[in-house]
Write an enzyme that holds these catalytic residues in place. Structure first.
Site, PDB file in Angstrom:
ATOM      1  N   GLU A 330      45.220 -22.396  27.676  1.00 53.99           N
ATOM      2  CA  GLU A 330      45.097 -21.030  27.080  1.00 53.99           C
ATOM      3  C   GLU A 330      46.140 -20.824  26.083  1.00 53.99           C
ATOM      4  OE1 GLU A 330      45.001 -21.690  30.344  1.00 53.99           O
ATOM      5  OE2 GLU A 330      43.484 -20.507  31.432  1.00 53.99           O
ATOM      6  N   TRP A 444      61.050 -16.663  48.787  1.00 51.46           N
ATOM      7  CA  TRP A 444      60.102 -17.753  48.218  1.00 51.46           C
ATOM      8  C   TRP A 444      61.062 -18.900  48.048  1.00 51.46           C
ATOM      9  CZ3 TRP A 444      57.438 -15.059  43.382  1.00 51.46           C
ATOM     10  CH2 TRP A 444      56.417 -14.237  43.949  1.00 51.46           C
TER      11      TRP A 444
HETATM   12  P1  ADP Z   1      45.141 -27.929  33.937  1.00 52.81           P
HETATM   13  O1  ADP Z   1      45.430 -27.074  35.130  1.00 52.81           O
HETATM   14  O2  ADP Z   1      43.736 -27.948  33.620  1.00 52.81           O
HETATM   15  O3  ADP Z   1      45.768 -29.038  33.727  1.00 52.81           O
HETATM   16  P2  ADP Z   1      46.695 -26.585  31.964  1.00 52.81           P
HETATM   17  O4  ADP Z   1      47.039 -27.933  31.429  1.00 52.81           O
HETATM   18  O5  ADP Z   1      46.406 -25.516  31.131  1.00 52.81           O
HETATM   19  O6  ADP Z   1      45.404 -26.747  33.015  1.00 52.81           O
HETATM   20  O7  ADP Z   1      47.789 -26.328  32.973  1.00 52.81           O
HETATM   21  C1  ADP Z   1      48.812 -25.406  32.503  1.00 52.81           C
HETATM   22  C2  ADP Z   1      49.771 -25.265  33.686  1.00 52.81           C
HETATM   23  O8  ADP Z   1      50.708 -26.406  33.815  1.00 52.81           O
HETATM   24  C3  ADP Z   1      50.818 -24.165  33.623  1.00 52.81           C
HETATM   25  O9  ADP Z   1      50.409 -22.912  33.911  1.00 52.81           O
HETATM   26  C4  ADP Z   1      52.146 -24.548  34.443  1.00 52.81           C
HETATM   27  O10 ADP Z   1      51.917 -24.195  35.694  1.00 52.81           O
HETATM   28  C5  ADP Z   1      51.866 -26.130  34.417  1.00 52.81           C
HETATM   29  N1  ADP Z   1      53.015 -26.415  33.285  1.00 52.81           N
HETATM   30  C6  ADP Z   1      52.654 -27.173  32.269  1.00 52.81           C
HETATM   31  N2  ADP Z   1      53.724 -27.475  31.764  1.00 52.81           N
HETATM   32  C7  ADP Z   1      54.758 -27.353  32.667  1.00 52.81           C
HETATM   33  C8  ADP Z   1      56.314 -27.637  32.853  1.00 52.81           C
HETATM   34  N3  ADP Z   1      57.000 -28.214  31.623  1.00 52.81           N
HETATM   35  N4  ADP Z   1      56.758 -27.584  34.079  1.00 52.81           N
HETATM   36  C9  ADP Z   1      56.242 -27.036  35.055  1.00 52.81           C
HETATM   37  N5  ADP Z   1      54.669 -26.416  34.826  1.00 52.81           N
HETATM   38  C10 ADP Z   1      54.260 -26.954  33.828  1.00 52.81           C
END
Ligand code: ADP
Length: 542
Positions: A330, A444
């Site tokens: 997004e 949490w």
């Molecule tokens: P999908 O779930 O389709 O793989 P995305 O690539 O859009 O979708 O995923 C985004 C999500 O990935 C973020 O909202 C977050 O939860 C997680 N994310 C991305 N980068 C990181 C990071 N460096 N550390 C922790 N979580 C991450």
């Protein structure tokens, strides 16, 4: 107010290609294909072939307002599609071949694509789903004529189509808010949701990503994306690299350590990036083979949290700087990048890296971030108050494709589904996804922090933590470990390793040694883990 008197040239993806041809037309592109020899050409060649492709697509009935889908790996042909289709004013939907058939069918039909272009080794998948595709009229195999197979879908041959065109085409001009690339989220809940990037969003995102406070490429860099071109345009690298004039290396569909290493060394890769699981495998491979990663200087990792030990090992053992990023489909997808600052450096090397390795990244100009409590009030930017992470800016989704309601609120804030803290220097720390947070005794527990602590334990390949219902505490963490083949790990040795790093009551209730399933985008599949361990009984003694 007085109107500004400057030109309002629309931002367009084709302008990046035109610029790359004129400013650094001889810079090289190298592409590994499914079973063809390594392909080499330059930006001038890319520009010419992309114009030929656009002409061929027009002949197939694709023009402004149309839609085309790809099922393809990281190759130069996919790169050509990422420019040709938006260049025409049409939309390229980059389907994810690793999704379940039903989801691929859903996205292709939802995208309304009339042409589907696919890599040769995906023919069986395409033949299987073709009867369920409602709009696709033409299939094109991304192949040379020699190895082409029409299959039961009567696919046309990509190279034959291009050979029939002159390349004599001027890119049309249109509004910069026109849709360009359509990416679907994996849809861990419900149907996948489409995010339609506009030209304006893609160009601004690529420019922001090119800044020295983010990836800061220069023309001497050699960039290899190991995140997939079909997953949020491989973090925008196909656009940022052309703006900066770096050499571009495409690894095809082979992301195993040995194949990546071969390209890193032989092509002089200085910058690469992908999800953590790729680099866990690469670090292990380097270690076992006594190899070093050539000229590699910087490695960007995101999609899931980067285990601290991974960043530390790359830096101390191989002199490779890890740049953690956070983002999502997004947000085009780049949100923040973990780069050093003078104020951190002033605290000394150790303190600086300590901060950088435990944060997802730092604010980048263009995007606003804030964390809010349950009432929607912003929590302090003090590095410890956590809340729901919201984001807004020119490359953030406003509304999902073909939905009636906005995804962002009336002020433009989009709720990311992540829980995070922000500090006074603009560093973001993700503590969890809202749905993965473990609620234990009214408090949490961050599954990310637990995974990070476990990942540092020698012998651990992947660690996943989920909350399992508990009669007394509501939920307790259960740690699932996939170990390297020759590792000798026990429940006690892992817990002993984790104890100094976390609060005592955070220690996992149970440690299970098993395989850890990954999603289609390479993250620990918590949904599958929860399903697998839903019958696990934790007693009330703990
Ligand atoms: P999908 O779930 O389709 O793989 P995305 O690539 O859009 O979708 O995923 C985004 C999500 O990935 C973020 O909202 C977050 O939860 C997680 N994310 C991305 N980068 C990181 C990071 N460096 N550390 C922790 N979580 C991450």
């Amino acid at each position: 107010m007085k109107a500004g008197l400057m030109q309002s040239t629309p931002l367009s993806i084709s302008s990046i290609l035109d610029f790359a041809e004129r400013a650094h037309g001889r810079r090289e592109i190298v592409s590994r294909l499914i079973d063809e020899p390594l392909w080499r050409y330059d930006y001038a060649g890319l520009s010419r072939r992309t114009r030929q492709l656009a002409q061929a697509l027009r002949r197939l009935g694709v023009d402004a307002g149309g839609a085309v889908s790809s099922l393809a790996w990281n190759t130069h042909r996919h790169l050509e599609l990422l420019y040709a289709v938006p260049g025409l004013g049409a939309v390229l939907h980059t389907a994810n071949p690793r999704l379940h058939d039903d989801q691929i069918v859903y996205t292709l039909n939802h995208a309304d694509s009339t042409v589907l272009l696919f890599d040769r080794n995906l023919l069986p998948l395409v033949e299987r789903i073709a009867p369920r595709l409602t709009q696709v009229r033409t299939y094109v195999m991304l192949s040379d004529a020699e190895r082409h197979a029409a299959g039961s879908v009567g696919a046309l041959c990509y190279e034959t189509l291009l050979a029939g065109e002159s390349g004599d085409l001027a890119w049309p001009r249109f509004d910069e808010n026109t849709g360009a690339v359509l990416c679907y989220t994996s849809g861990t809940t419900g149907d996948p949701k489409g995010v339609l990037y506009s030209h304006r969003a893609v160009v601004l995102h690529a420019m922001a990503e090119s800044l020295a406070s983010a990836f800061g490429f220069n023309a001497f860099d050699v960039v290899m994306p190991c995140s997939s071109l079909y997953h949020a345009t491989a973090w925008g690298l196909p656009y940022a690299t052309l703006i900066c004039g770096a050499k571009f290396v495409l690894p095809g569909d082979r992301m195993d350590a040995a194949s990546l290493h071969e390209l890193i060394v032989s092509e002089g890769v200085t910058f690469t990036g992908g999800v953590p699981t790729i680099w866990t495998g690469y670090l292990d491979w380097l270690h076992r083979n006594g190899a070093t990663p050539g000229n590699l200087k910087r490695l960007t990792i995101g999609g899931s949290a980067v285990p601290r030990v991974m960043a530390e090992t790359f830096q101390s053992r191989y002199g490779v700087q890890v740049l953690q990023i956070w983002g999502m489909t997004e947000t085009c997808p780049l949100g923040v990048v973990a780069t050093p600052t003078p104020s951190l450096a002033a605290r000394g090397e150790e303190a600086m890296w300590d901060t950088i390795w435990t944060r997802q990244g730092r604010l980048q100009f263009g995007l606003e971030l804030r964390c809010v409590d349950e009432e929607g009030n912003e929590v302090p930017r003090d590095g410890s108050s956590s809340g729901a992470l919201q984001v807004r800016g020119p490359w953030v989704v406003q509304r999902y494709y073909r939905r009636d309601e906005d995804a962002a609120d009336s002020h433009g804030w989009f709720d990311t589904g992540d829980v995070a803290t922000l500090d006074e220097e603009g560093f973001l720390r993700i503590t969890d996804r809202k749905k993965d947070v473990i609620k234990s005794g009214g408090e949490w527990i961050s599954s990310i922090d637990l995974e990070n602590a476990a990942a540092g334990c020698p012998g651990v390949k992947v660690a996943g933590v989920i909350g399992v219902p508990h009669p007394k505490w509501d939920e307790r963490p259960v740690l699932i470990i996939e170990a390297h083949p020759d590792a000798k790990l026990t429940r006690e040795s892992v817990l002993e390793f984790m104890t100094p790093q976390i609060a005592k009551w955070w220690l996992p209730e149970e440690v299970v040694f098993s395989t850890v399933p990954l999603t289609a985008t390479g993250k620990v599949d918590k949904k599958a883990l929860r399903e697998r361990y839903k019958g696990l009984r934790l007693d009330s003694a703990g």
